[in-house]
Design a protein around this motif. Structure first.
Motif, mmCIF file in Angstrom:
data_model
loop_
_atom_site.group_PDB
_atom_site.id
_atom_site.type_symbol
_atom_site.label_atom_id
_atom_site.label_comp_id
_atom_site.label_asym_id
_atom_site.label_seq_id
_atom_site.Cartn_x
_atom_site.Cartn_y
_atom_site.Cartn_z
ATOM 1 N N LEU A 1 2.336 1.920 -3.292
ATOM 2 C CA LEU A 1 1.325 2.477 -4.251
ATOM 3 C C LEU A 1 0.991 3.988 -4.005
ATOM 4 O O LEU A 1 0.964 4.624 -4.892
ATOM 5 C CB LEU A 1 0.066 1.545 -3.904
ATOM 6 N N VAL A 2 1.012 4.268 -2.815
ATOM 7 C CA VAL A 2 0.569 5.625 -2.323
ATOM 8 C C VAL A 2 1.823 6.464 -2.621
ATOM 9 O O VAL A 2 1.551 7.733 -3.654
ATOM 10 C CB VAL A 2 0.445 5.655 -0.705
ATOM 11 N N PHE B 1 -12.080 4.778 -0.324
ATOM 12 C CA PHE B 1 -12.155 3.246 0.147
ATOM 13 C C PHE B 1 -11.400 2.861 1.272
ATOM 14 O O PHE B 1 -11.480 1.703 1.565
ATOM 15 C CB PHE B 1 -11.565 2.613 -1.221
ATOM 16 N N GLY C 1 0.847 -1.349 0.001
ATOM 17 C CA GLY C 1 0.139 0.127 -0.025
ATOM 18 C C GLY C 1 0.980 1.289 0.095
ATOM 19 O O GLY C 1 0.549 2.132 -0.640
ATOM 20 N N ILE D 1 -1.757 12.790 2.028
ATOM 21 C CA ILE D 1 -2.064 11.978 0.858
ATOM 22 C C ILE D 1 -3.030 12.477 -0.139
ATOM 23 O O ILE D 1 -2.796 12.356 -1.299
ATOM 24 C CB ILE D 1 -2.471 10.610 1.450
ATOM 25 N N GLN E 1 -2.531 -4.071 12.245
ATOM 26 C CA GLN E 1 -2.039 -5.326 12.546
ATOM 27 C C GLN E 1 -0.777 -5.620 13.493
ATOM 28 O O GLN E 1 -0.390 -6.202 14.208
ATOM 29 C CB GLN E 1 -1.892 -6.217 11.302
ATOM 30 N N PHE E 2 0.133 -4.596 12.823
ATOM 31 C CA PHE E 2 1.464 -4.316 13.692
ATOM 32 C C PHE E 2 1.349 -4.303 15.097
ATOM 33 O O PHE E 2 2.049 -4.774 16.163
ATOM 34 C CB PHE E 2 2.242 -3.030 13.107
ATOM 35 N N SER F 1 -4.682 -0.300 2.827
ATOM 36 C CA SER F 1 -3.871 -1.373 3.416
ATOM 37 C C SER F 1 -2.808 -1.052 4.126
ATOM 38 O O SER F 1 -2.270 -1.745 5.092
ATOM 39 C CB SER F 1 -3.300 -2.222 2.166
ATOM 40 N N VAL F 2 -2.428 0.406 4.031
ATOM 41 C CA VAL F 2 -1.367 0.906 5.162
ATOM 42 C C VAL F 2 -1.841 0.903 6.395
ATOM 43 O O VAL F 2 -1.341 0.560 7.380
ATOM 44 C CB VAL F 2 -1.038 2.339 4.977
ATOM 45 N N LEU G 1 1.796 6.971 -6.400
ATOM 46 C CA LEU G 1 1.028 7.751 -7.037
ATOM 47 C C LEU G 1 1.152 9.404 -6.559
ATOM 48 O O LEU G 1 0.727 10.142 -7.630
ATOM 49 C CB LEU G 1 -0.444 7.551 -6.242
ATOM 50 N N ILE G 2 1.997 9.676 -5.677
ATOM 51 C CA ILE G 2 2.222 10.962 -5.239
ATOM 52 C C ILE G 2 3.331 11.663 -5.914
ATOM 53 O O ILE G 2 3.252 12.531 -6.448
ATOM 54 C CB ILE G 2 2.339 10.981 -3.682
ATOM 55 N N LYS H 1 -4.489 -0.796 7.613
ATOM 56 C CA LYS H 1 -4.672 -2.263 8.140
ATOM 57 C C LYS H 1 -3.359 -2.776 8.681
ATOM 58 O O LYS H 1 -3.191 -3.632 9.645
ATOM 59 C CB LYS H 1 -5.260 -3.060 6.940
ATOM 60 N N ALA H 2 -2.287 -2.649 7.883
ATOM 61 C CA ALA H 2 -1.042 -3.148 8.416
ATOM 62 C C ALA H 2 -0.472 -2.373 9.658
ATOM 63 O O ALA H 2 -0.004 -3.207 10.424
ATOM 64 C CB ALA H 2 0.087 -3.027 7.335
ATOM 65 N N VAL H 3 -0.607 -1.003 9.973
ATOM 66 C CA VAL H 3 -0.335 -0.577 11.013
ATOM 67 C C VAL H 3 -1.232 -0.968 12.333
ATOM 68 O O VAL H 3 -0.604 -1.382 13.272
ATOM 69 C CB VAL H 3 -0.697 1.027 10.980
ATOM 70 N N ILE I 1 -7.037 3.057 -1.794
ATOM 71 C CA ILE I 1 -6.962 1.674 -1.683
ATOM 72 C C ILE I 1 -5.616 1.466 -0.922
ATOM 73 O O ILE I 1 -5.404 0.746 -0.073
ATOM 74 C CB ILE I 1 -7.200 1.011 -2.813
ATOM 75 N N GLY I 2 -4.855 2.157 -1.518
ATOM 76 C CA GLY I 2 -3.225 2.188 -0.812
ATOM 77 C C GLY I 2 -3.141 2.413 0.697
ATOM 78 O O GLY I 2 -2.653 1.693 1.576
ATOM 79 N N LEU I 3 -3.838 3.476 0.832
ATOM 80 C CA LEU I 3 -4.284 3.987 2.499
ATOM 81 C C LEU I 3 -5.005 2.838 3.516
ATOM 82 O O LEU I 3 -4.402 2.554 4.188
ATOM 83 C CB LEU I 3 -4.756 5.247 2.512
ATOM 84 N N VAL J 1 -5.157 5.593 -4.538
ATOM 85 C CA VAL J 1 -4.586 6.132 -3.383
ATOM 86 C C VAL J 1 -5.345 5.908 -2.048
ATOM 87 O O VAL J 1 -4.552 5.619 -1.052
ATOM 88 C CB VAL J 1 -4.127 7.512 -3.604
#
Lengths: 348, 295
Positions: free
Chosen positions: A319-320, B37, A316, B83, B111-112, B104-105, A323-324, B107-109, B100-102, B98
């Motif tokens: 990807l971000v 998203f 992710g 962002i 989860q971490f 998953s970031v 894009l930026i 979610k990972a944080v 969608i990427g956000l 962007v």
């Protein structure tokens, strides 16, 4: 052309050539020739990564045709890959030879893709994205719950492919097979892009109204884009299924759709070369993370576990950041790189 | 019959959470035309922060709830500034990707920090059920429903009467005109992300009190799409009604499919089948603005 400085086209045919200079033709030819010998000196694991790259290249080039060239956002591409995988797996299970089952799976995927492409006549932008997301979730549900056909959550076993009596059951065989199909698909899509339908795709993307006014049938063009893209996605799915020799619904979730979109964005939307770069990049990213966490485990023992957990997050983040900071993608960077060396050392 | 009444009522409760998430989504879409998203992951982040403050730091629930809201304001500000602002003017697919990427970031944080296990909130409300229409319902459900109603009333008043609410509506209507009237568009964008983050983290806290929280909570963000498409992408009232309707619809459809056809898991997909139908028949939803194009 010899002895002149620069490239001067004197006919339309020479301008629309895929590889206009002899240097490019030599470069591609030599690269492909060298690449085809990879199985002789790589081990099975490296080859499996390369095979997954070939599958990803097919899928990404297909999605690029739909989203990058025709401007129709699809969040359901992963499901179309899945339809192709299941269809070709079922057909080859029924005894159809692999060479027929692969395109037949693609055709089934094309039909499904065109069905879900019908709303694109009325829907644009975000509405289409949401409609294709719905398609993804509905198809995923069918994979999971149509037990009689798909084997439900247990998935199904796929027989290894067979070409003219020659069983393909090891990594080198799959490498050459998937490489051949990927090269064919890339060639086909590059050729579509320089014919009338391809230019119609781009016209629809750039401004649908003027496209319609210059005589492009909007509905037929969009439907054709969905059809061709899903066909190629289905072929990618068929290859994938026959390589790993099983299919389960989890393989084709919304995450797969997102990673295909990420490939074409990171590579550069609308460029075939960019999709190839993006597919390579996204497929190698987890491999690189595995490698990096393995290398870091000597220094920081706890890091490797957490790095694996962070895989999706790093995806992710990449990807971000792309894009930026690099919205034009890798193909733009490659063009800059080539332009820099073109006149080296006289850069200005 | 009582089974379906039960399904209806629990549908209303889950629907009120969908409404809250949809409200955040609609506020962002209305003001900035960004399709978010990551709404479900913002909900998840709020729920986990509140959990950490209540259980791991041992604060009283009310205090940690307020701190969670403050955290959400900060989260919304950061997301907007870091962002989304560089993405102004980019094509719609880039903006979608962007967020969608956000997601998953985020979610990972989460989860971490908290892993993947289900975490359970302490009991805040009494557990003996109250009777609603002859059906026993847990008090936390009633509280959830009432809190959602209250928030909707508050936001309706905010958009109708307060200075900032009117500025946000003006921005949604026409950015250039609003800017020339002295409204700071950037502040409005930031404000809408803050409100969206706060509203969805309230939804997350409510959900945590009902079911406990785990890493799958972000999946809820996908459910806002049927809700907002039914209600209309840019209508607050539509978000409220759409969320409730989708919550009830998927519960009842899931129950019916299991009873009559023996289909498992139909609940998850029914809302999306309904979504496709709405898009075919009435793409701008019940209360959305129609974009009329003459071709």
């Amino acid at each position: 052309m010899q002895g002149t400085c620069g490239l001067f086209h004197t006919s339309y045919a020479s301008e629309s050539q895929l590889l206009p200079t002899s240097f490019q033709r030599w470069r591609f030819g030599l690269f492909f020739a060298a690449y085809a010998f990879c199985p002789l000196f790589l081990d099975a694991y490296d080859l499996s990564v390369l095979i997954m790259i070939h599958v990803a290249v097919i899928g990404a080039v297909a999605l690029n045709l739909l989203t990058g060239c025709c401007g129709q956002i699809s969040l359901g591409h992963g499901a179309f890959v899945g339809v192709g995988a299941y269809a070709s797996a079922i057909l080859s299970g029924l005894g159809l030879p692999f060479l027929l089952a692969l395109p037949a799976g693609g055709l089934v995927a094309a039909c499904v893709g065109m069905f879900f492409g019908i709303p694109s006549l009325r829907l644009k932008g975000i509405y289409l994205a949401i409609a294709t997301l719905a398609a993804q979730i509905i198809i995923e549900y069918l994979f999971l719950h149509w037990d009689g056909l798909t084997g439900g959550s247990n998935g199904m076993i796929v027989a290894s492919p067979d070409l003219f009596g020659l069983a393909i059951d090891d990594e080198p065989g799959h490498f050459w097979l998937s490489f051949a199909v990927a090269a064919l698909v890339v060639l086909a899509v590059s050729n579509i892009m320089r014919t009338r339908p391809g230019r119609a795709f781009v016209a629809v993307r750039d401004y649908y109204l003027s496209a319609e006014i210059v005589g492009v049938n909007l509905f037929a063009t969009k439907l054709a884009a969905f059809g061709v893209s899903s066909f190629l996605a289905g072929v990618a799915g068929g290859l994938w299924a026959h390589y790993v020799m099983y299919v389960t619904p989890e393989m084709f979730g919304v995450g797969l759709s997102i990673s295909y979109l990420a490939m074409i964005i990171i590579g550069g939307m609308g460029s075939v070369q960019g999709s190839v770069f993006g597919a390579i990049f996204i497929t190698l990213l987890p491999e690189f993370l595995t490698f990096a966490s393995g290398a870091a485990s000597d220094v920081l023992p706890g890091l490797s576990d957490s790095l694996m957990a962070m895989k999706e997050g790093i995806f992710g983040l990449v990807l971000v950041l792309f894009l930026i900071f690099e919205p034009e993608g890798l193909s733009y960077r490659w063009r800059l790189f080539k332009a820099y060396w073109k006149l080296y050392p006289f850069a200005h | 019959m009582e089974f379906y009444l039960q399904l209806f009522i629990s549908g209303l409760v889950i629907g009120s959470i969908y409404s809250l998430v949809a409200l955040g989504f609609v506020i962002i879409y209305k003001a900035t035309k960004v399709v978010n998203f990551a709404q479900g992951e913002m909900l998840m982040a709020g729920a986990y922060v509140c959990f950490a403050l209540t259980v791991q730091a041992g604060l009283p629930f009310i205090a940690s709830f307020l701190l969670t809201l403050a955290f959400s304001v900060l989260l919304g500000l950061c997301i907007e500034r870091l962002i989304l602002r560089p993405m102004i003017g980019e094509p719609i697919i880039s903006v979608i990707m962007v967020t969608i990427g956000l997601s998953s970031v985020l979610k990972a944080v989460v989860q971490f920090f908290w892993g993947t296990d289900i975490r359970v909130y302490p009991e805040v409300l009494p557990t003996e059920p109250v009777m609603v229409a002859g059906v026993p319902v847990a008090p936390v459900y009633v509280a959830a429903f009432l809190l959602s109603l209250l928030l909707f009333a508050a936001f309706t008043l905010f958009f109708k009467y307060s200075r900032y609410g009117i500025a946000m509506r003006a921005t949604a209507f026409d950015q250039q005109a609003a800017q020339s009237m002295g409204i700071g568009i950037k502040n409005i964008f930031a404000l809408s992300w803050c409100i969206a983050a706060v509203v969805s983290s309230i939804g997350g806290v409510i959900l945590g009190n009902i079911n406990g929280i785990n890493i799958q909570l972000g999946q809820l963000g996908l459910k806002v799409f049927p809700a907002v498409i039914l209600g209309g992408l840019d209508s607050l009232l539509g978000a409220a009604i759409g969320g409730l309707a989708i919550g009830v619809l998927e519960n009842v459809c899931g129950g019916l499919a299991k009873d009559l056809l023996g289909l498992g898991g139909f609940r998850e997909v029914s809302a999306f089948i309904f979504l496709v139908l709405i898009l075919m028949v009435k793409p701008y939803g019940l209360f959305g603005t129609r974009h009329i194009e003459r071709v």
